[in-house]
Motif scaffolding. Structure first.
Motif, PDB file in Angstrom:
ATOM      1  N   ALA A 171       0.870  -1.259   0.024  1.00 33.49           N
ATOM      2  CA  ALA A 171      -0.205  -0.133  -0.093  1.00 33.49           C
ATOM      3  C   ALA A 171       0.861   1.113  -0.103  1.00 33.49           C
ATOM      4  N   ILE A 172       0.513   2.207  -0.801  1.00 32.57           N
ATOM      5  CA  ILE A 172       1.161   3.364  -0.887  1.00 32.57           C
ATOM      6  C   ILE A 172       0.480   4.626  -0.021  1.00 32.57           C
ATOM      7  N   GLY A 173      -0.738   4.380   0.276  1.00 42.88           N
ATOM      8  CA  GLY A 173      -1.279   5.070   0.910  1.00 42.88           C
ATOM      9  C   GLY A 173      -2.580   4.482   1.713  1.00 42.88           C
ATOM     10  N   VAL A 174      -3.363   5.336   2.626  1.00 40.86           N
ATOM     11  CA  VAL A 174      -4.330   4.635   3.457  1.00 40.86           C
ATOM     12  C   VAL A 174      -5.812   4.923   2.651  1.00 40.86           C
ATOM     13  N   PRO A 175      -6.610   3.971   3.001  1.00 40.36           N
ATOM     14  CA  PRO A 175      -8.060   4.485   2.146  1.00 40.36           C
ATOM     15  C   PRO A 175      -8.388   5.732   2.347  1.00 40.36           C
ATOM     16  N   ASN A 176      -9.137   6.232   1.477  1.00 42.28           N
ATOM     17  CA  ASN A 176      -9.607   7.586   1.396  1.00 42.28           C
ATOM     18  C   ASN A 176     -10.903   7.698   0.700  1.00 42.28           C
ATOM     19  N   LEU A 177     -11.718   8.675   1.125  1.00 40.89           N
ATOM     20  CA  LEU A 177     -13.151   8.893   0.480  1.00 40.89           C
ATOM     21  C   LEU A 177     -12.910   9.355  -0.889  1.00 40.89           C
ATOM     22  N   THR A 178     -13.497   9.059  -1.863  1.00 43.30           N
ATOM     23  CA  THR A 178     -13.777   9.680  -3.450  1.00 43.30           C
ATOM     24  C   THR A 178     -14.539  11.049  -3.263  1.00 43.30           C
ATOM     25  N   PRO A 179     -14.101  11.873  -4.163  1.00 47.91           N
ATOM     26  CA  PRO A 179     -14.656  13.621  -4.043  1.00 47.91           C
ATOM     27  C   PRO A 179     -16.266  13.340  -3.911  1.00 47.91           C
TER      28      PRO A 179
ATOM     29  N   GLY B  20     -11.910   6.205 -19.063  1.00 41.50           N
ATOM     30  CA  GLY B  20     -12.423   7.456 -18.364  1.00 41.50           C
ATOM     31  C   GLY B  20     -12.392   7.244 -16.922  1.00 41.50           C
ATOM     32  N   GLY B  21     -12.097   6.151 -16.299  1.00 37.76           N
ATOM     33  CA  GLY B  21     -11.876   5.795 -14.908  1.00 37.76           C
ATOM     34  C   GLY B  21     -13.370   6.007 -14.220  1.00 37.76           C
ATOM     35  N   LEU B  22     -13.163   6.366 -12.982  1.00 36.19           N
ATOM     36  CA  LEU B  22     -14.371   6.418 -12.101  1.00 36.19           C
ATOM     37  C   LEU B  22     -15.336   7.624 -12.685  1.00 36.19           C
ATOM     38  N   PRO B  23     -14.997   8.704 -13.073  1.00 41.29           N
ATOM     39  CA  PRO B  23     -15.848   9.750 -13.490  1.00 41.29           C
ATOM     40  C   PRO B  23     -16.630   9.077 -14.525  1.00 41.29           C
ATOM     41  N   VAL B  24     -16.388   8.302 -15.383  1.00 45.38           N
ATOM     42  CA  VAL B  24     -17.053   7.830 -16.512  1.00 45.38           C
ATOM     43  C   VAL B  24     -17.780   6.585 -16.274  1.00 45.38           C
ATOM     44  N   LEU B  25     -16.783   5.643 -15.952  1.00 40.52           N
ATOM     45  CA  LEU B  25     -17.175   4.302 -15.755  1.00 40.52           C
ATOM     46  C   LEU B  25     -17.919   3.859 -14.290  1.00 40.52           C
ATOM     47  N   GLY B  26     -17.745   4.747 -13.357  1.00 41.47           N
ATOM     48  CA  GLY B  26     -18.533   4.266 -12.008  1.00 41.47           C
ATOM     49  C   GLY B  26     -17.277   3.383 -11.374  1.00 41.47           C
TER      50      GLY B  26
END
Length: 509
Positions: free
Chosen positions: A450-458, A495-501
């Protein structure tokens, strides 16, 4: 240990910006938007016949550093302060399942006696009698190897009282060797198992995993912290579906023969105490020496000034170019370089990504994998003579001491002030991602470290976590999903998360 697959082309550097995300991070006590800090210096290094590596620490560096705990105890820190320092974001809890089973890897039969007598199949076994087990049948004899008294159906032999901290005359002893065990002995899944109270189990672990003599030189609180960490680690492993044995695959457990009065006092003083993360036992890993900074991961990385006493705080190692080339499978070695590091401490901190170039191709592996291949003490190392600085990917960090400026435990409720209900989502998502990570093999699995801890999406509807070789996503509709390699590249390209969910399936290659 499972090895990462060789890579013959430079792996794509992942960042939240590249994925079109700006996750919520808790930094310096404030909610901010952004990703990990990075730099992008190119690295070149010509390697001669030998490589000299400059390193720090012994072990993986995640969670409690044992030498650091000892150093802090000598400075007057309590066990609670030591635990808060290394395991940021956890809370104190109590054991809710006191009994555990430990596979005894060196045993293949059960033939026991006890000075105070025993119980088997609901019946009393008198002092002087012995019990041997064969499958689910217990045979009671007059002493070890004596005449048969009777047989009863039973897969376990129990002491007259299964409670913790019982007197020695109630302990079960193996016929012949007279090896002594607290709790019950029997068969489970075809293996010989010791079933006992978790507090009794810890008494057989601490002296094997730590140094009892530290109690004589101001380190008693370090042993107490070790007791809580060992107890919590076992319960977290069981909760994750892992079977506990008596080797370093779990924790080294030596039963009564390894016990020491000083570590027994540490176990008794912390009886039933564990650490909780998201309401469940935290995965409280520990290692010998952090080298001066913990590695981060499940818990924020912290400076470890207590580790100054460690004999492995600083080290050097020499590796021949030939053996390094063979270790990475690249033929004649042309260059070896740390291309990513975490930037915490001297020599740019722990290696995150290492690249080996040889006549047979190019391989990139994680710092932990490089440590394993080169048989180094830790993944915190630099290559002497490497001129350019590696790309720095800093993990979230905690305060230098308990009660410092950043306490993730108290800040976990802060997102609710901006996004009501987000703390619960972050907690549930973190638990799901941790479980998924373990199911995939942890740091030796396809995701890497892991590079970072879990984070909320915008949008506040999910949780995301970045790893060396991929990402994990969580939403209440899709659960925890992992994307690695081409699976992640395709997702980003479309498109990643903004397009594909949120991803609905795992793609691990």
């Amino acid at each position: 240990m499972v090895r990462a697959r060789p890579r013959h082309a430079r792996a794509r550097s992942l960042s939240f910006a590249a994925i079109g995300l700006a996750p919520v991070l808790i930094v310096g006590g404030l909610l901010t938007v952004g990703g990990p800090k990075t730099s992008t210096d190119e690295v070149t290094l010509s390697v001669g016949s030998e490589l000299t590596l400059i390193g720090h620490g012994l072990g993986h560096g995640r969670g409690l550093g044992q030498w650091g705990a000892y150093g802090y105890a000598r400075k007057g820190w309590s066990a609670a302060q030591i635990l808060r320092h290394y395991y940021g974001g956890t809370t104190a809890g109590k054991v809710d399942r006191p009994e555990i089973s430990v596979i005894l890897t060196g045993k293949n039969s059960v033939n026991v006696h006890a000075d105070a007598g025993m119980r088997v199949g609901g019946q009393m076994v008198a002092p002087g009698q012995a019990v041997s087990l064969s499958g689910a049948t217990a045979t009671i004899t007059n002493g070890c190897g004596g005449a048969v008294v009777r047989s009863v159906p039973a897969p376990f032999v129990e002491p007259i009282n299964m409670g913790p901290s019982r007197p020695g005359n109630e302990f079960l002893k193996f016929c012949g060797s007279n090896q002594v065990f607290r709790g019950a002995l029997g068969y489970a899944g075809g293996r010989v198992v010791n079933r006992l109270h978790i507090d009794d189990y810890v008494k057989g672990v601490i002296p094997k995993e730590s140094v009892p003599q530290w109690a004589d030189s101001g380190g008693a609180e370090a042993l107490k912290a070790q007791a809580v960490a060992a107890r919590t680690y076992a319960l977290a492993a069981i909760a994750g579906g892992k079977k506990i044995d008596d080797t370093q695959n779990s924790q080294v457990y030596g039963a009564v023969a390894s016990e020491d009065p000083r570590t027994n006092r540490a176990a008794d003083a912390t009886a039933g105490q564990i650490l909780l993360q998201s309401g469940k036992p935290a995965f409280t890993e520990f290692s010998s020496s952090t080298g001066g900074y913990t590695a981060g991961g499940r818990f924020p990385a912290v400076r470890d000034d207590g580790d100054a006493m460690s004999p492995n705080r600083n080290w050097t190692a020499t590796v021949s170019a030939g053996s390094a080339g063979a270790a990475f499978g690249v033929g004649a070695l042309r260059s070896l370089e740390v291309v990513e590091a975490n930037g915490l401490g001297p020599e740019n901190g722990r290696a995150i990504k290492v690249r080996a170039v040889g006549s047979g191709g190019t391989v990139e592996v994680s710092g932990e994998e490089a440590r394993t291949r080169l048989q180094l003490k830790s993944s915190w190392f630099a290559i002497k003579g490497q001129v350019a600085k590696p790309r720095i990917v800093k993990p979230p960090t905690g305060p230098d001491a308990p009660g410092g400026s950043l306490d993730l435990g108290s800040l976990l409720t802060l997102p609710d002030r901006l996004l009501p209900g987000s703390s619960q989502l972050l907690s549930v998502g973190t638990e799901a991602l941790n479980g998924k990570f373990d199911d995939l093999g942890g740091i030796t699995g396809p995701l890497g470290q892991a590079i970072g801890v879990p984070n909320l999406t915008p949008d506040g509807n999910g949780v995301v976590q970045l790893f060396q070789r991929g990402m994990m996503f969580f939403s209440t509709q899709t659960g925890a999903r992992a994307l690695v390699g081409r699976g992640l590249s395709d997702y980003l390209a479309r498109g990643g998360l903004p397009v594909l969910g949120y991803p609905k399936v795992d793609r691990l290659r």
